[in-house]
Design an enzyme around this catalytic site. Structure first.
Site, mmCIF file in Angstrom:
data_model
loop_
_atom_site.group_PDB
_atom_site.id
_atom_site.type_symbol
_atom_site.label_atom_id
_atom_site.label_comp_id
_atom_site.label_asym_id
_atom_site.label_seq_id
_atom_site.Cartn_x
_atom_site.Cartn_y
_atom_site.Cartn_z
ATOM 1 N N LYS A 233 0.840 -1.209 0.000
ATOM 2 C CA LYS A 233 0.000 0.000 0.000
ATOM 3 C C LYS A 233 0.876 1.261 0.000
ATOM 4 O O LYS A 233 0.626 2.222 -0.735
ATOM 5 C CB LYS A 233 -0.898 -0.030 1.241
ATOM 6 C CG LYS A 233 -1.593 1.264 1.573
ATOM 7 C CD LYS A 233 -2.803 1.515 0.724
ATOM 8 C CE LYS A 233 -3.389 2.883 1.015
ATOM 9 N NZ LYS A 233 -4.503 3.221 0.161
ATOM 10 N N CYS A 287 -3.524 10.404 1.535
ATOM 11 C CA CYS A 287 -2.783 9.161 1.241
ATOM 12 C C CYS A 287 -1.415 9.452 0.624
ATOM 13 O O CYS A 287 -0.393 9.181 1.232
ATOM 14 C CB CYS A 287 -3.601 8.276 0.292
ATOM 15 S SG CYS A 287 -4.967 7.446 1.100
HETATM 16 N N1 LIG Z 1 -10.550 7.160 3.278
HETATM 17 C C1 LIG Z 1 -9.848 6.587 2.317
HETATM 18 O O1 LIG Z 1 -10.015 6.878 1.154
HETATM 19 C C2 LIG Z 1 -8.812 5.536 2.650
HETATM 20 C C3 LIG Z 1 -8.320 4.743 1.605
HETATM 21 C C4 LIG Z 1 -7.418 3.747 1.907
HETATM 22 C C5 LIG Z 1 -6.983 3.563 3.217
HETATM 23 N N2 LIG Z 1 -7.459 4.369 4.209
HETATM 24 C C6 LIG Z 1 -6.979 4.126 5.563
HETATM 25 O O2 LIG Z 1 -8.013 3.512 6.333
HETATM 26 C C7 LIG Z 1 -7.919 3.925 7.702
HETATM 27 C C8 LIG Z 1 -9.240 4.533 8.134
HETATM 28 O O3 LIG Z 1 -9.467 5.664 7.335
HETATM 29 P P1 LIG Z 1 -10.896 6.360 7.213
HETATM 30 O O4 LIG Z 1 -10.802 7.319 6.094
HETATM 31 O O5 LIG Z 1 -11.978 5.328 7.228
HETATM 32 O O6 LIG Z 1 -10.908 7.157 8.606
HETATM 33 P P2 LIG Z 1 -12.158 7.928 9.275
HETATM 34 O O7 LIG Z 1 -11.566 8.995 10.096
HETATM 35 O O8 LIG Z 1 -13.188 8.220 8.237
HETATM 36 O O9 LIG Z 1 -12.800 6.797 10.219
HETATM 37 C C9 LIG Z 1 -12.154 6.254 11.338
HETATM 38 C C10 LIG Z 1 -13.203 5.938 12.395
HETATM 39 O O10 LIG Z 1 -12.553 5.241 13.464
HETATM 40 C C11 LIG Z 1 -13.142 5.667 14.671
HETATM 41 N N3 LIG Z 1 -12.235 5.300 15.756
HETATM 42 C C12 LIG Z 1 -11.083 5.906 16.170
HETATM 43 N N4 LIG Z 1 -10.515 5.214 17.161
HETATM 44 C C13 LIG Z 1 -11.321 4.145 17.418
HETATM 45 C C14 LIG Z 1 -11.259 3.052 18.326
HETATM 46 N N5 LIG Z 1 -10.237 2.910 19.174
HETATM 47 N N6 LIG Z 1 -12.263 2.154 18.308
HETATM 48 C C15 LIG Z 1 -13.307 2.287 17.448
HETATM 49 N N7 LIG Z 1 -13.400 3.296 16.547
HETATM 50 C C16 LIG Z 1 -12.416 4.199 16.529
HETATM 51 C C17 LIG Z 1 -13.377 7.151 14.473
HETATM 52 O O11 LIG Z 1 -14.342 7.654 15.366
HETATM 53 C C18 LIG Z 1 -13.851 7.169 13.008
HETATM 54 O O12 LIG Z 1 -15.261 7.048 12.906
HETATM 55 C C19 LIG Z 1 -6.728 4.887 7.780
HETATM 56 O O13 LIG Z 1 -5.571 4.177 8.115
HETATM 57 C C20 LIG Z 1 -6.620 5.375 6.340
HETATM 58 O O14 LIG Z 1 -5.305 5.803 6.029
HETATM 59 C C21 LIG Z 1 -8.384 5.335 3.954
#
Ligand SMILES: NC(=O)c1ccc[n+]([C@@H]2O[C@H](COP(=O)([O-])OP(=O)(O)OC[C@H]3O[C@@H](n4cnc5c(N)ncnc54)[C@H](O)[C@@H]3O)[C@@H](O)[C@H]2O)c1
Length: 439
Positions: A233, A287
């Protein structure tokens, strides 16, 4: 390890769904209901799993239990509402017992650009007391190399009665990294159609994860080990960053040499084995602008190219600001139309956006300059710009009409409708090569 696509065969995979027989009933806890976790929870719930979504944010939990999605993503609402109404998906704040856990919590970076793994650690600590042995624990968050191992260490330190591989007669827990590569705006499509990489701490763990994802994933599922999956990734995003840095470096060199970089790249790309990307005002988003630093932090001495690419791309906004200031010279009380705020075309996401950095730096350096932001997608100024008295949002045509300098910062399709006569007499800074034919 070989590449076994969609063919989980080990005993550990049994029960997670093999694709050959009807998937068995399974409970999946998805930890973190954001852009990645909630779509994953909803699609699993629509494919025979009983899904419990877990989030620390009670507003998110309440929204999901009412069948609502707390952010914009096409088609996700239909999946969530449907899965909640059948009882296949529900949300709560506590981590429950489950057959499989998918961790999709944030992994931002710290001020020193190392990864902040506190969310992953917190999720792992909450999972540990629920385990009995035999469960899958999948990390989907984008993570530095070694994070899946670290998550396993956190859990096994709390649960010395469990193991990675069944050694000492202690039941095994199956730890896996599965990076997510969906594109916001197309998540519900790409969750199903994209290929996946599953990297386990053991081959049995990889096979079990492949079985789980084969419930809904129509792409190929490539099995490997965890660190390779973590690096895959990061490498994908670093590859993009390095290639964009090459184009951005060319844009600066070309400007100094009086060469049109767009023509230069177009001509070079006629070579059958050359495909240079397009330059721009910098690189943004959560990202590409972030993930390469995880590689640099893992091996600073040997990641010179990756670090330099980040530095080249991060230096580009200052270069654009310098060009705008030069163009504004000679105007009394200059007005600058800054077109676009988002980090890329046709979206409203301004996270890490170079356009925001440019507007901010310009306005801070020169309080005498009025910056009118034409932003058809992100229609509200982010807080860091809203507090600057000389920055305001304006309708695009009005911003152009009032401006001495027009700076195109984002290649939104709607800006293609700007007519040549609107730019007559304006000084133009075109970071995207939109108007080079008019130069
Ligand atoms: N958004 C994208 O396009 C994308 C694409 C690929 C990878 N990612 C990766 O995926 C991961 C998540 O990204 P996202 O965009 O979904 O983030 P986000 O901020 O939209 O969602 C994360 C969620 O996790 C919750 N959270 C935080 N700590 C927690 C805990 N201890 N227990 C339960 N819930 C908890 C938050 O309240 C939030 O709702 C990151 O590592 C990101 O880099 C995101």
């Amino acid at each position: 390890m070989g590449d076994h696509m969609n063919t989980p065969t080990s005993d550990a995979a049994a029960g997670f769904g093999t694709g050959e027989t009807a998937p068995s009933a399974i409970t999946v806890a998805v930890i973190g209901l954001g852009y990645i976790g909630l779509p994953t929870a909803a699609i699993l719930a629509s494919n025979g799993a009983a899904v419990i979504g877990v989030d620390v944010n009670t507003a998110t939990v309440d929204a999901v239990n009412e069948g609502r999605v707390p952010f914009a993503e096409p088609d996700l609402g239909v999946f969530v509402a449907g899965a909640v109404s059948t009882g296949a998906l529900r949300a709560q704040t506590g981590t429950p017992p489950a057959d499989a856990y998918i961790v999709a919590v944030p992994t931002p970076f710290n001020a020193d650009r190392s990864a902040d793994l506190s969310y992953v650690d917190a999720a792992a600590a909450a999972i540990a007391p629920q385990l009995r042995g035999g469960e899958l624990v999948i990390l989907e968050s984008t993570s530095p190399p070694g994070t899946t191992r670290r998550m396993a260490d956190v859990i096994l330190a709390a649960r010395p009665d469990l193991s990675l591989d069944g050694s000492g007669g202690r039941p095994a827990v199956l730890f896996v990294h599965c990076p997510e590569r969906v594109l916001p705006g197309r998540i519900m499509v790409e969750l199903v159609t994209n290929d996946r990489i599953v990297g386990g701490l053991t081959p049995e763990a990889s096979a079990a994860a492949a079985a789980l994802y084969s419930r809904f994933c129509q792409g190929s599922i490539h099995q490997t080990e965890a660190t390779t999956a973590e690096m895959a990734k990061l490498v994908e995003n670093s590859y993009r960053d390095v290639n964009i840095a090459f184009a951005n470096e060319l844009s600066v060199i070309s400007e100094n040499l009086g060469v049109d970089v767009w023509e230069l790249i177009e001509l070079a790309n006629h070579h059958p084995r050359v495909n240079i990307l397009q330059p721009g005002p910098g690189v943004g988003g959560h990202c590409i602008a972030v993930d390469p630093w995880f590689i640099v932090a893992a091996d600073p001495e040997n990641s010179r190219l990756i670090r330099t690419a980040r530095e080249v791309n991060d230096a580009k906004p200052a270069r654009v600001v310098a060009s705008i200031l030069e163009a504004a010279e000679g105007s009394e009380a200059p007005v600058v139309a800054a077109l676009g705020l988002a980090f890329k075309a046709n979206v409203d996401d301004v996270r890490e956006s170079p356009a925001v950095a440019i507007v901010r730096s310009l306005a801070e350096q020169r309080p005498d300059i009025q910056v009118l932001v034409g932003s058809p997608h992100a229609t509200v100024l982010p807080r860091e710009l809203a507090e600057l008295p000389n920055v305001s949002i304006a309708e695009t045509d009005k911003a152009i009409a009032e401006a001495d300098v027009v700076a195109l910062l984002v290649d939104h399709d709607v800006f293609r409708e700007i007519r040549r006569e609107q730019l007559a007499g304006k000084r133009i800074i075109d970071t995207r090569g939109f108007w080079r034919a008019w130069a």
